[in-house]
Design a protein around this motif. Structure first.
Motif, short mmCIF file in Angstrom:
data_model
loop_
_atom_site.label_atom_id
_atom_site.label_comp_id
_atom_site.label_asym_id
_atom_site.label_seq_id
_atom_site.Cartn_x
_atom_site.Cartn_y
_atom_site.Cartn_z
N PHE A 45 30.23 33.00 40.27
CA PHE A 45 30.37 31.64 40.77
C PHE A 45 31.19 32.21 42.17
CE2 PHE A 45 27.63 29.66 38.01
CZ PHE A 45 26.37 29.77 38.75
N GLU A 46 31.73 32.91 42.12
CA GLU A 46 33.16 33.33 42.57
C GLU A 46 32.27 34.06 44.02
OE1 GLU A 46 36.70 31.71 43.72
OE2 GLU A 46 36.13 30.60 41.82
N SER A 47 31.09 34.68 44.20
CA SER A 47 31.27 35.84 44.84
C SER A 47 30.23 35.41 46.11
CB SER A 47 29.58 36.81 44.73
OG SER A 47 29.28 36.99 45.57
N SER A 48 30.70 36.09 47.32
CA SER A 48 30.56 35.19 48.57
C SER A 48 29.35 35.97 48.80
CB SER A 48 31.12 35.01 49.98
OG SER A 48 31.45 35.94 50.08
N GLN A 49 28.83 36.80 48.49
CA GLN A 49 27.51 38.07 48.37
C GLN A 49 26.95 38.27 47.25
OE1 GLN A 49 27.67 40.82 52.39
NE2 GLN A 49 29.46 38.85 53.52
N ILE A 50 26.38 37.74 46.74
CA ILE A 50 25.25 38.65 45.50
C ILE A 50 24.72 40.21 45.38
CG2 ILE A 50 24.04 37.72 44.99
CD1 ILE A 50 26.23 37.49 42.44
N LEU A 51 24.93 39.98 46.63
CA LEU A 51 24.01 41.64 46.73
C LEU A 51 25.77 42.21 45.28
CD1 LEU A 51 21.40 43.24 47.29
CD2 LEU A 51 22.30 43.28 49.59
N ILE A 52 25.99 42.40 46.53
CA ILE A 52 27.60 43.53 46.78
C ILE A 52 27.54 43.16 44.78
CG2 ILE A 52 30.04 43.51 46.68
CD1 ILE A 52 29.95 42.55 49.50
N VAL A 53 27.84 42.42 44.01
CA VAL A 53 28.28 42.53 42.63
C VAL A 53 27.07 42.88 42.37
CG1 VAL A 53 28.20 40.69 41.14
CG2 VAL A 53 29.35 40.07 42.93
N LEU B 205 41.57 41.56 51.91
CA LEU B 205 42.41 40.82 50.43
C LEU B 205 40.75 39.63 49.59
CD1 LEU B 205 44.10 42.09 48.08
CD2 LEU B 205 45.71 40.44 49.10
N SER B 206 41.16 38.68 50.76
CA SER B 206 40.38 37.71 50.02
C SER B 206 39.15 38.14 49.45
CB SER B 206 40.61 36.48 50.98
OG SER B 206 39.76 35.58 50.98
N PHE B 207 38.11 38.90 50.90
CA PHE B 207 36.87 38.89 50.13
C PHE B 207 37.16 39.65 49.47
CE2 PHE B 207 33.13 41.31 52.34
CZ PHE B 207 32.60 40.72 51.43
N PHE B 208 37.98 40.95 48.67
CA PHE B 208 37.96 41.84 47.28
C PHE B 208 38.01 40.72 46.75
CE2 PHE B 208 40.42 43.98 44.74
CZ PHE B 208 39.47 44.46 44.67
N ILE B 209 38.74 40.15 46.61
CA ILE B 209 38.95 39.39 45.21
C ILE B 209 37.93 38.42 44.90
CG2 ILE B 209 40.71 37.06 44.51
CD1 ILE B 209 42.93 37.95 46.33
N SER B 210 37.41 38.39 45.42
CA SER B 210 36.25 36.76 45.66
C SER B 210 34.69 38.25 44.99
CB SER B 210 35.26 36.42 46.39
OG SER B 210 35.34 37.11 47.95
N GLU B 211 34.62 38.82 45.41
CA GLU B 211 33.65 40.01 44.86
C GLU B 211 34.28 40.62 43.49
OE1 GLU B 211 30.51 39.43 46.13
OE2 GLU B 211 32.29 37.87 48.05
N MET B 212 35.48 41.17 43.02
CA MET B 212 36.02 41.30 42.29
C MET B 212 36.14 40.77 41.23
SD MET B 212 38.73 41.61 40.15
CE MET B 212 40.03 41.15 41.12
#
Length: 235
Positions: free
Chosen positions: A51-59, A184-191
């Motif tokens: 649920f940390e993802s802001s763009q689930i499509l990336i996941v 970095l913040s974007f990467f952390i959330s999606e990672m």
């Protein structure tokens, strides 16, 4: 302390190994129930991370492409082949398992897996040790079982675990020097979200509901970095 999760993980392996030397004939039902409980806890952690993802499509893209690459490289099979090769090089003890056998077997179990990588990165980037602490609990219980049959050599597996996860953690702390804070913040959330799906898979495997080859999903972590960079740069 950035290495807190890694240190606790290594200590729990050692403690579990010594406990296992004094425990024989652990009931199978007890082993099974405890493992189910751990599996459920791991699955919940994985769901929360997703649920940390802001763009689930990336996941989704990262998991799919990572799975394709992992299956193409057949990482799971290569890891198993490495373990079989290492075992074949170890001297056999006719009176029982030697230190080398317990060390090699435990090291392969504790080091290989997405929780080690994801947890170490999480510790380095966010100083969040939850994943490594959960891994430490799993490894501690597993070391009890392994050392009760393979001997005290299991305790020595704490050394490669500490070195492997520690290096990844320390390397992760340096990423912020070269990557802009926003990226970095974007990467952390999606990672974190992508790793959460892998951890959920580990939990389902522990429960026995699935037999997902989680090692073949690991390339998805690298894909996250590529996709996030592209989205951040061009969109």
């Amino acid at each position: 302390m950035v290495l807190f999760g890694t240190i606790i993980n290594a200590l729990l392996i050692i403690i579990g190994a010594f406990i296992g030397r004094f425990l024989h004939n652990i009931p199978e039902r007890m082993k099974e129930t405890v493992m189910y409980g751990i599996g459920l806890a791991v699955a919940v952690i994985g769901i929360q991370m997703t649920f940390e993802s802001s763009q689930i499509l990336i996941v989704i893209i990262s998991i799919v492409i990572g799975a394709v690459l992992g299956e193409w490289m057949d990482l799971d099979a290569k890891i198993n082949q490495l373990g079989q090769w290492m075992e074949s090089k170890m001297p056999k003890n006719k009176t029982g398992p030697g230190i080398a056998q317990g060390f090699v077997t435990a090291t392969l179990i504790f080091v290989v897996g997405s929780m080690a990588i994801i947890g170490a990165i999480d510790s380095g980037l966010r100083n969040d040790h939850d994943v490594l602490l959960m891994k430490g609990i799993i490894d501690g219980f597993t070391s009890i079982i392994l050392s009760s049959t393979l001997g005290i050599g299991v305790a020595f597996a704490a050394v490669p675990v500490f070195l492997y996860q520690g290096i990844i953690t320390l390397f992760s702390t340096q990423i912020s020097r070269f990557v802009p804070d926003e990226l970095l913040s974007f990467f952390i959330s999606e990672m974190t979200a992508t790793g959460g799906l892998m951890i959920l898979a580990i939990g389902l495997n522990l429960i026995g509901l699935t037999k997902i080859r989680v090692a073949n999903l690991i390339p998805g972590i690298a894909i996250v970095g590529v996709v996030v960079t592209i989205v951040h740069t061009f969109l």
